[in-house]
Design an enzyme around this catalytic site. Structure first.
Site, PDB file in Angstrom:
ATOM      1  N   ASP A 173       0.842  -1.197   0.000  1.00 31.27           N
ATOM      2  CA  ASP A 173       0.000   0.000   0.000  1.00 31.27           C
ATOM      3  C   ASP A 173       0.877   1.247   0.000  1.00 31.27           C
ATOM      4  O   ASP A 173       1.354   1.690   1.042  1.00 31.27           O
ATOM      5  CB  ASP A 173      -0.925  -0.003   1.234  1.00 31.27           C
ATOM      6  N   LYS A 200       1.772   7.906   0.289  1.00 35.98           N
ATOM      7  CA  LYS A 200       2.178   8.010   1.690  1.00 35.98           C
ATOM      8  C   LYS A 200       3.535   8.706   1.778  1.00 35.98           C
ATOM      9  O   LYS A 200       4.400   8.478   0.931  1.00 35.98           O
ATOM     10  CB  LYS A 200       2.277   6.614   2.321  1.00 35.98           C
ATOM     11  N   ARG A 203     -11.088  -0.431   2.241  1.00 33.20           N
ATOM     12  CA  ARG A 203     -12.553  -0.541   2.263  1.00 33.20           C
ATOM     13  C   ARG A 203     -13.113  -0.715   0.863  1.00 33.20           C
ATOM     14  O   ARG A 203     -14.208  -1.256   0.687  1.00 33.20           O
ATOM     15  CB  ARG A 203     -13.136   0.682   2.984  1.00 33.20           C
TER      16      ARG A 203
HETATM   17  N1  BES Z   1      -3.128   0.263   5.130  1.00 32.63           N
HETATM   18  C1  BES Z   1      -3.538   1.497   5.691  1.00 32.63           C
HETATM   19  C2  BES Z   1      -3.798   1.416   7.183  1.00 32.63           C
HETATM   20  C3  BES Z   1      -2.592   1.187   8.069  1.00 32.63           C
HETATM   21  C4  BES Z   1      -1.951   2.261   8.652  1.00 32.63           C
HETATM   22  C5  BES Z   1      -2.151  -0.085   8.331  1.00 32.63           C
HETATM   23  C6  BES Z   1      -0.865   2.044   9.464  1.00 32.63           C
HETATM   24  C7  BES Z   1      -1.059  -0.300   9.142  1.00 32.63           C
HETATM   25  C8  BES Z   1      -0.420   0.765   9.725  1.00 32.63           C
HETATM   26  C9  BES Z   1      -4.816   1.995   5.035  1.00 32.63           C
HETATM   27  O1  BES Z   1      -5.018   1.605   3.727  1.00 32.63           O
HETATM   28  C10 BES Z   1      -4.751   3.467   5.041  1.00 32.63           C
HETATM   29  O2  BES Z   1      -3.881   4.001   4.430  1.00 32.63           O
HETATM   30  N2  BES Z   1      -5.668   4.072   5.753  1.00 32.63           N
HETATM   31  C11 BES Z   1      -5.736   5.473   5.879  1.00 32.63           C
HETATM   32  C12 BES Z   1      -7.198   5.862   5.832  1.00 32.63           C
HETATM   33  C13 BES Z   1      -7.441   7.314   5.642  1.00 32.63           C
HETATM   34  C14 BES Z   1      -6.968   7.785   4.302  1.00 32.63           C
HETATM   35  C15 BES Z   1      -8.928   7.545   5.802  1.00 32.63           C
HETATM   36  C16 BES Z   1      -5.115   5.876   7.214  1.00 32.63           C
HETATM   37  O3  BES Z   1      -5.222   5.126   8.184  1.00 32.63           O
HETATM   38  O4  BES Z   1      -4.469   6.917   7.261  1.00 32.63           O
HETATM   39 ZN    ZN Z   2      -4.084  -0.184   3.170  1.00 28.87          ZN
HETATM   40 ZN    ZN Z   3      -4.042   2.925   2.333  1.00 26.41          ZN
END
Ligand code: BES
Ligand code: ZN
Ligand code: ZN
Length: 499
Positions: A272, A279, A353
């Site tokens: 991801d 990120k 999601r």
């Molecule tokens: N894979 C991430 C969530 C995650 C964060 C897993 C840290 C493990 C450690 C997920 O896809 C993500 O990026 N979520 C975002 C959601 C936001 C954009 C609403 C997040 O948590 O920042």
């Molecule tokens: Zn993710």
């Molecule tokens: Zn993500």
């Protein structure tokens, strides 16, 4: 992937024949009244344990560990402090034993005994305690060496663990065997999650799942990109679009009993990057772990088959990679999901999601008794329960209560979050049926669950957000630093007690 695991056995304590280099002996802090097996060892060795306690060299405090050399047998007695007797739990014992075993391994001790009778206290069930001790030993000693090529001769392993008791019973052997199946499921999950993303692509994980299906007699179906398009899995495909690695939608089926299936859905993002909402450092690190849910459900269903559970289970793993490129999906895109609901994209990093909503809706075709999804969904889970527990939520109190019971038994901590109606308002979109996240960003973990709730109709459903519990930042109890394999023990416990 070759995992080196110690051979664990349970045996009648015979002091004349203990072929181990170290024996763990649990001792509580208060009322130090040595149990009969400790007294026996103590007597055989000229009272070294009782003298050590009498001299206050060892007090049985939590975390206290002392090793006594036994020159008669040329081995070590490892006295392990357990703290106040009234506060000793199986959780404490599991985590303590795992830590001590790692320390002994790193000192080069490869044959270790655990004096079972010294770790068992009045409120524990024997069978449960044996299983927990075996599982915590096996998962506590896990280490991922796959890519080490230099100094491999310096890597140390434990090859034998003997659980010793004065009251051996033949039925304990089966418990140890099951503990081996559970531990393998956890350790194999950790190893595949740890496999780097240049290797563990969607295709790699899909063929791994196929291999598991073959070896443990599961039905395996893999939906390829073309077919997914025909089926209308557009949210899943949107996430996959930016990557050169093709998505795979894996379905494993275990039919071990009668009745409707329990469906397990696991988020399988093999890496991801965030996509166009890329990120920043250091948040992209460890994003190979974003496949933890998928990898967990694959090994849980394998364990169901190996344990011959009398139930029917389906594991669904949508696998893809979230990458930025000219073909990536974008913020502002509107996508028609498999269910037909249109979704307005706000942030391409909330991709989990998107793949889950199609997988959940797809799973309804099996008319399941219950659906449980496991996903590294939100970083906000860290604010909810920290690294200690997994936030869960759902639409059915009965299912949630089953999960809570399985949580207590498996020693994997969870806590329920509410899905109040108010949260749904935050997902209203100006131009589509809904947005996939809220503008304010409050209650991020709950908003994730709130979105998913729209895709399961009235089927009993629960969501486990393992984003934070899937990775241990340092060695801690049963979890060595790295992927933890969280949810595997809990789900196996849930399914074996299903009816
Ligand atoms: N894979 C991430 C969530 C995650 C964060 C897993 C840290 C493990 C450690 C997920 O896809 C993500 O990026 N979520 C975002 C959601 C936001 C954009 C609403 C997040 O948590 O920042
Ligand atoms: Zn993710
Ligand atoms: Zn993500």
């Amino acid at each position: 992937m070759a995992l080196k695991t110690p051979d664990v056995r349970i045996e009648q304590l015979d002091f004349k024949k203990i072929g181990v280099k170290a024996i763990l002996i649990g001792i509580s802090q208060d009322k130090i009244e040595l149990s009969s097996s400790i007294k026996r060892i103590d007597a055989e060795l000229g009272n070294i344990i009782s003298n050590c306690i009498k001299n206050k060299d060892f007090n049985g405090e939590k975390g206290e560990v002392i090793s006594l050399y036994n020159s008669v047998k040329n081995n070590y007695l490892i006295l392990v402090g357990l703290g106040e007797q009234g506060k000793i739990t199986l959780d404490l014992i599991a985590n303590t034993i795992a830590g001590v075993l790692r320390a002994l391994r790193d000192k080069g001790i490869s044959k270790i005994g655990i004096l079972f009778d010294s770790f068992i206290f009045k409120n524990f069930d024997d069978a449960e305690a044996i299983e927990k001790i075996a599982v915590s030993s096996l998962i506590g000693l896990y280490r991922y060496d796959e890519f080490k090529t230099s100094d491999t001769n310096k890597l140390k392993y434990v090859d034998e663990i003997k659980v010793l008791t004065l009251n051996y019973n033949k039925k304990y052997d089966a418990i140890i065997k099951n503990a081996g199946i559970i531990s393998n499921a956890v350790n194999k999950t950790r190893a595949l999650v740890a496999t780097p993303p240049n290797i563990a692509t969607p295709e790699y994980v899909a063929s791994y799942a196929k291999g598991i299906a073959k070896s443990s007699g599961l039905r395996c179906t893999i939906i390829e990109e073309e077919e997914a398009r025909k089926l209308g899995m557009n949210c899943f495909l949107a996430v996959a679009k930016g990557s050169a690695n093709k998505p795979k939608f894996v379905i494993l089926e275990y039919n071990g009993g009668k009745g409707q299936h329990v469906v397990l859905v696991g988020k399988g993002v093999t890496f991801d990057s965030g996509g166009l909402n890329i990120k920043t450092h250091p948040y992209m690190q460890n994003m190979k772990d974003d496949k933890s849910g998928a990898v967990a459900v694959i090994h849980v269903i394998e364990a169901c088959s190996l344990l011959k559970l009398p139930i029917n289970v389906i594991a669904i793993a949508p696998l893809c990679e979230n990458m930025p490129s000219g073909t990536s999906y974008r913020p502002d895109d509107v996508i028609k999901s498999y269910l037909g609901v249109t979704v307005e994209i706000r942030n391409t990093d909330a991709e989990g999601r998107m793949i889950l909503c199609d997988a959940l809706a797809y799973s309804l075709k099996y008319k399941p008794e219950a659906i449980i999804d496991v996903a590294t969904l939100t970083g906000a889970a860290k604010i909810v329960l920290g690294e200690t527990g997994t936030p869960i939520m759902g639409n059915n109190p009965n299912l949630i209560s089953k999960i809570k019971k399985a949580s207590e038994k498996s020693l994997e901590k969870v806590w329920e979050m509410p899905l109040w109606e108010e949260y749904a308002d935050e997902l209203k979109s100006d131009i589509a049926d809904m947005k996939h996240l809220s503008d304010e960003g409050n209650a991020g973990t709950i908003i994730g669950g709130t979105f998913l709730k729209n895709f399961i109709g009235s089927t009993p459903w629960a969501h486990m957000d393992i984003a934070i519990t899937s990775l241990a930042k340092a060695d801690k109890g049963v979890n060595p630093k790295g992927p933890t394999g969280v949810s595997v023990r809990l789900l196996i416990e849930l399914l074996r007690g299903w009816r």
